[in-house]
Design a protein around this motif. Structure first.
Motif, PDB file in Angstrom:
ATOM      1  N   THR A   1       0.842  -1.192   0.000  1.00 15.35           N
ATOM      2  CA  THR A   1       0.000   0.000   0.000  1.00 15.35           C
ATOM      3  C   THR A   1       0.878   1.243   0.000  1.00 15.35           C
ATOM      4  OG1 THR A   1      -0.059   0.138   2.407  1.00 15.35           O
ATOM      5  CG2 THR A   1      -1.789  -1.167   1.352  1.00 15.35           C
ATOM      6  N   ALA A   2       0.318   2.332  -0.456  1.00 15.00           N
ATOM      7  CA  ALA A   2       1.056   3.590  -0.476  1.00 15.00           C
ATOM      8  C   ALA A   2       1.517   3.952   0.927  1.00 15.00           C
ATOM      9  CB  ALA A   2       0.175   4.695  -1.058  1.00 15.00           C
TER      10      ALA A   2
ATOM     11  N   GLY B   1      -4.335   2.533  -7.872  1.00 21.35           N
ATOM     12  CA  GLY B   1      -2.959   2.662  -7.421  1.00 21.35           C
ATOM     13  C   GLY B   1      -1.984   2.799  -8.556  1.00 21.35           C
TER      14      GLY B   1
ATOM     15  N   ASP C   1      -3.674   2.341  -3.366  1.00 20.92           N
ATOM     16  CA  ASP C   1      -3.920   3.624  -2.699  1.00 20.92           C
ATOM     17  C   ASP C   1      -4.538   3.424  -1.324  1.00 20.92           C
ATOM     18  OD1 ASP C   1      -3.015   5.349  -4.715  1.00 20.92           O
ATOM     19  OD2 ASP C   1      -4.866   5.057  -5.844  1.00 20.92           O
TER      20      ASP C   1
ATOM     21  N   ARG D   1      -6.252   9.523  -7.518  1.00 23.70           N
ATOM     22  CA  ARG D   1      -5.660   8.727  -8.590  1.00 23.70           C
ATOM     23  C   ARG D   1      -6.325   9.138  -9.898  1.00 23.70           C
ATOM     24  NH1 ARG D   1      -1.083   7.102  -8.599  1.00 23.70           N
ATOM     25  NH2 ARG D   1      -1.450   6.451  -6.457  1.00 23.70           N
TER      26      ARG D   1
END
Lengths: 155, 155, 155
Positions: free
Chosen positions: B42-43, B121, B143, C82
């Motif tokens: 994940t970010a 993402g 994301d 995004r």
């Protein structure tokens, strides 16, 4: 890979979706050859070999009729669409014809301002090359059967 | 900009997502080199330098195991996915290797017909060039941490 | 079609959205020429010829001010964006300038992990060609007027 061919196909798809999203529906039939075929089906139907598409047209004349019907129904102004197209794969088919497979998502924006994912799926296209590229066949394969396409603009 | 290289990378990404969306999961490992690495993180984790990805594989064999597990779990038929990929940035890394960064969104279509944005993402890819381009490493940076990827098809 | 030009424009758009999605907002003004114009409007306003955009800037300095304001408001860390961009149409305008039209969708990912389609629309860009391509003008045409852009990152 043929770079110019790839971009020519992407350009056709881009012009196609901008015409729809800009409400220039009268231009829609001109993206097809005179006896071009357009159909909307679902992944489920296609997988089972079911013959009946949700929508079927096999000439520009039929596409024009559909535009007239939509204009008459007069429901379009209440909603907007926004197409996103990606992942375009091009392969040569017969002389002067290519097949193109791409992914799309369509967002629908209602009069109230609410937005939602309206439809997603694949375009399976046969494209006649020439000075202007045109669709010989465009099959819209919806991921979901729960899409109300009867009163929708073309996808 | 190297036009042919850019389009070769976009083509690899397009073939990759079509294989996933068409449920051709058995082809998935072949998009990687033999000791290719695949991970989903994940970010948030990436930003904090946390080492533990949600999913990790570092060989085609591990990817094949994952496909087997998904087939055995037999939950895939109840849902479809549709990937959209855009904004592909390519830069040369080592000899015969490029880095590519791109954005993705995945829609999930449930058996009931309902659709929703499932994940979004970035792909951070290292791609080995050759007759066939293949992933040396593919990092999927989600994301949101609120994505249930355990039973999901690859992203 | 000018293949190199098409890909140069797509590359500019890709770098632009990655800067935004990576929270590198300080780089945002540099995507514009010194007296570049940026505005956000709605399809409804544009169609009616209404002059008032939601957001307007006509220099890098104004763009930098906006970034400062956003950093000060300190709300950005609570959300991610995004961008997906597709269907890029490029046409030559004046000497050294092209117009580009493209479609975008933006997903917003909240701190809680929830994701939703935040905005969709068109980019209408005038791009100054050079060693580095830069926006002379970027008009963001939102499909819906119901987008809260006041505290949002740039689109």
């Amino acid at each position: 890979m043929d770079v110019a061919l790839q971009l020519a196909v992407e350009n056709l798809l881009a012009r196609y979706v901008h015409a729809l999203d800009d409400d220039r529906l009268e231009e829609w039939p001109d993206f097809f050859i005179e006896d071009g075929r357009y159909r909307i089906t679902t992944a489920e139907n296609l997988g089972r070999g079911l013959p009946l598409p949700i929508i079927y047209a096999d000439s520009r004349a039929m596409l024009r009729d559909r535009v007239s019907a939509l204009r008459h129904a007069n429901i379009y102004e209440a909603q907007r669409y926004r197409h996103i197209v990606s992942s375009v794969l091009v392969e040569r088919a017969d002389a002067g014809v290519v097949r193109a497979t791409s992914n799309f998502q369509v967002a629908r924006i209602m009069h109230t301002g609410e937005s939602a994912l309206f439809a997603s799926g694949r375009y399976l296209d046969r494209i006649r090359l020439g000075e202007t590229q045109r669709f010989e066949e465009k099959i819209v394969v919806l991921d979901s059967r729960a899409v109300d396409t009867l009163l929708a603009i073309p996808i």
